[in-house]
Design a protein around this motif. Structure first.
Motif, PDB file in Angstrom:
ATOM      1  N   THR A 107       0.886  -1.199  -0.005  1.00  0.00           N
ATOM      2  CA  THR A 107      -0.060  -0.054   0.074  1.00  0.00           C
ATOM      3  C   THR A 107       0.973   1.271   0.109  1.00  0.00           C
ATOM      4  OG1 THR A 107      -1.832  -0.928   1.087  1.00  0.00           O
ATOM      5  CG2 THR A 107      -1.684   1.257   1.067  1.00  0.00           C
ATOM      6  N   ILE A 108       2.006   1.189   0.933  1.00  0.00           N
ATOM      7  CA  ILE A 108       2.723   2.339   1.015  1.00  0.00           C
ATOM      8  C   ILE A 108       3.763   2.781  -0.516  1.00  0.00           C
ATOM      9  CG2 ILE A 108       4.873   3.130   1.830  1.00  0.00           C
ATOM     10  CD1 ILE A 108       3.076   3.967   3.753  1.00  0.00           C
ATOM     11  N   LEU A 109       4.039   1.646  -0.991  1.00  0.00           N
ATOM     12  CA  LEU A 109       4.667   1.638  -2.465  1.00  0.00           C
ATOM     13  C   LEU A 109       3.515   2.216  -3.400  1.00  0.00           C
ATOM     14  CD1 LEU A 109       7.002   1.410  -3.804  1.00  0.00           C
ATOM     15  CD2 LEU A 109       6.979  -0.730  -4.477  1.00  0.00           C
ATOM     16  N   ARG A 110       2.591   1.771  -3.324  1.00  0.00           N
ATOM     17  CA  ARG A 110       1.355   2.386  -4.196  1.00  0.00           C
ATOM     18  C   ARG A 110       1.075   3.719  -4.197  1.00  0.00           C
ATOM     19  NH1 ARG A 110      -3.814   3.280  -3.876  1.00  0.00           N
ATOM     20  NH2 ARG A 110      -3.883   1.885  -1.887  1.00  0.00           N
ATOM     21  N   MET A 172      16.981   4.072  -6.598  1.00  0.00           N
ATOM     22  CA  MET A 172      16.077   3.721  -5.459  1.00  0.00           C
ATOM     23  C   MET A 172      14.671   3.453  -5.827  1.00  0.00           C
ATOM     24  SD  MET A 172      17.101   6.790  -2.729  1.00  0.00           S
ATOM     25  CE  MET A 172      17.122   8.148  -3.545  1.00  0.00           C
ATOM     26  N   ILE A 173      14.134   4.163  -6.814  1.00  0.00           N
ATOM     27  CA  ILE A 173      12.851   3.446  -7.240  1.00  0.00           C
ATOM     28  C   ILE A 173      13.217   1.973  -7.938  1.00  0.00           C
ATOM     29  CG2 ILE A 173      11.011   3.925  -8.808  1.00  0.00           C
ATOM     30  CD1 ILE A 173      11.247   5.844  -6.533  1.00  0.00           C
ATOM     31  N   HIS A 174      14.089   1.915  -8.650  1.00  0.00           N
ATOM     32  CA  HIS A 174      14.168   0.530  -9.247  1.00  0.00           C
ATOM     33  C   HIS A 174      14.541  -0.449  -8.121  1.00  0.00           C
ATOM     34  CE1 HIS A 174      15.501  -2.399 -11.960  1.00  0.00           C
ATOM     35  NE2 HIS A 174      16.657  -2.815 -11.213  1.00  0.00           N
ATOM     36  N   GLY A 175      15.423  -0.130  -7.021  1.00  0.00           N
ATOM     37  CA  GLY A 175      15.659  -0.975  -5.864  1.00  0.00           C
ATOM     38  C   GLY A 175      14.352  -1.410  -5.135  1.00  0.00           C
ATOM     39  N   LYS A 180       9.927  -5.240  -3.955  1.00  0.00           N
ATOM     40  CA  LYS A 180       8.340  -5.398  -3.866  1.00  0.00           C
ATOM     41  C   LYS A 180       7.675  -6.348  -4.868  1.00  0.00           C
ATOM     42  CE  LYS A 180       6.428  -4.333  -0.915  1.00  0.00           C
ATOM     43  NZ  LYS A 180       6.734  -5.023   0.606  1.00  0.00           N
ATOM     44  N   SER A 181       8.481  -6.562  -5.991  1.00  0.00           N
ATOM     45  CA  SER A 181       8.139  -7.376  -6.923  1.00  0.00           C
ATOM     46  C   SER A 181       8.745  -8.918  -6.751  1.00  0.00           C
ATOM     47  CB  SER A 181       8.515  -7.036  -8.437  1.00  0.00           C
ATOM     48  OG  SER A 181      10.032  -7.045  -8.263  1.00  0.00           O
ATOM     49  N   HIS A 182       9.746  -9.075  -5.580  1.00  0.00           N
ATOM     50  CA  HIS A 182      10.203 -10.275  -5.052  1.00  0.00           C
ATOM     51  C   HIS A 182      11.447 -10.783  -6.026  1.00  0.00           C
ATOM     52  CE1 HIS A 182       7.405 -10.431  -1.713  1.00  0.00           C
ATOM     53  NE2 HIS A 182       6.248 -10.381  -2.735  1.00  0.00           N
ATOM     54  N   GLN A 183      11.587  -9.778  -6.867  1.00  0.00           N
ATOM     55  CA  GLN A 183      12.992  -9.914  -7.681  1.00  0.00           C
ATOM     56  C   GLN A 183      13.909 -10.414  -6.889  1.00  0.00           C
ATOM     57  OE1 GLN A 183      13.185  -8.144 -11.852  1.00  0.00           O
ATOM     58  NE2 GLN A 183      11.336  -7.147 -10.876  1.00  0.00           N
ATOM     59  N   LEU A 184      14.117  -9.464  -5.805  1.00  0.00           N
ATOM     60  CA  LEU A 184      15.103  -9.516  -4.751  1.00  0.00           C
ATOM     61  C   LEU A 184      14.263  -9.638  -3.215  1.00  0.00           C
ATOM     62  CD1 LEU A 184      17.829  -7.138  -5.181  1.00  0.00           C
ATOM     63  CD2 LEU A 184      18.355  -9.533  -5.325  1.00  0.00           C
ATOM     64  N   THR A 185      14.629 -10.491  -2.393  1.00  0.00           N
ATOM     65  CA  THR A 185      14.130 -10.514  -1.006  1.00  0.00           C
ATOM     66  C   THR A 185      15.260 -10.119   0.115  1.00  0.00           C
ATOM     67  OG1 THR A 185      14.473 -13.020  -0.942  1.00  0.00           O
ATOM     68  CG2 THR A 185      12.382 -12.245  -1.800  1.00  0.00           C
ATOM     69  N   ASP A 186      16.476 -10.196  -0.418  1.00  0.00           N
ATOM     70  CA  ASP A 186      17.472  -9.976   0.818  1.00  0.00           C
ATOM     71  C   ASP A 186      17.743  -8.474   0.569  1.00  0.00           C
ATOM     72  OD1 ASP A 186      19.765  -9.554   2.308  1.00  0.00           O
ATOM     73  OD2 ASP A 186      20.057 -11.601   2.242  1.00  0.00           O
TER      74      ASP A 186
END
Length: 205
Positions: A107-110, A172-175, A180-186
């Motif tokens: 929600t925050i990212l949206r 930053m936006i890309h990160g 949030k797309s779970h391409q990275l989780t760590d």
């Protein structure tokens, strides 16, 4: 003495917003509902919507608070070039702090993307002002770094601080989207990746 209606309305709005802030800190933003805010604030559910339009309007104010807190933190952390041995690390700390705020929940990212005009046609003025201050914080540090004869490694001089801030924002936006797309989780892996990008972008050959 009875308060005027306008004063009561301002006080009620503040109480509703304080309730949303408290609930978001206590339970996380995803559990902040209109019913919960109304109970916490001691008002009718309709009062919440009367003051903020909808939950997006209310939660946007909570997000704005968190962004303003980043600016407040930067303002009380003076940069002393002679004592700074990792300027890239300082940049990364500020970048990761912003990423942490805007990826707290889907929600925050949206709401962040909505309010900066990415997913909606207009930018929210309060968000523009706050983000301008955060940009100025970064640009101010880059100016100190660029003009310092001692701060190492040297910062590139073929771009202005404002141009470099634009690139850092893109990182930053890309990160945030990667997380949030779970391409990275760590997040530690993201920070390592961002350091490589930032070094390649900011440092001289």
């Amino acid at each position: 003495m009875t308060r005027k209606p306008q004063q009561r309305s301002i006080a009620t709005r503040a109480r509703v917003l304080d309730a949303a802030r408290e609930l978001s800190q206590r339970h996380g933003l995803e559990l902040v509902t209109a019913d919960a805010v109304a109970r916490e604030a001691g008002v009718a559910k309709g009062t919440v919507f009367a003051h903020f339009g909808d939950m997006d309007g209310l939660l946007s104010h909570v997000l704005l608070d968190r962004l303003n807190a980043l600016h407040a933190t930067a303002a009380v952390e003076p940069v002393e070039p002679d004592r700074l041995d990792d300027p890239v690390g300082l940049i990364l700390t500020r970048m990761m702090a912003l990423i942490a705020v805007i990826t707290d929940s889907p929600t925050i990212l949206r709401l962040f993307l909505d309010n900066i005009g990415v997913t909606k046609p207009n930018c929210a003025e309060a968000f523009v002002e706050t983000l301008d201050r955060l940009d100025a914080d970064l640009a101010g540090f880059l100016t100190v770094w660029q003009t310092s004869p001692t701060l190492q490694p040297p910062l590139r001089k073929d771009r202005t601080p404002a141009e470099m801030v634009d690139g850092l924002i893109a990182f930053m936006i890309h990160g945030a989207i990667l997380l949030k797309s779970h391409q990275l989780t760590d997040r530690s892996i993201l920070e390592v990746r961002l350091r490589r990008h930032v070094e390649a972008f900011l440092l001289t050959d």
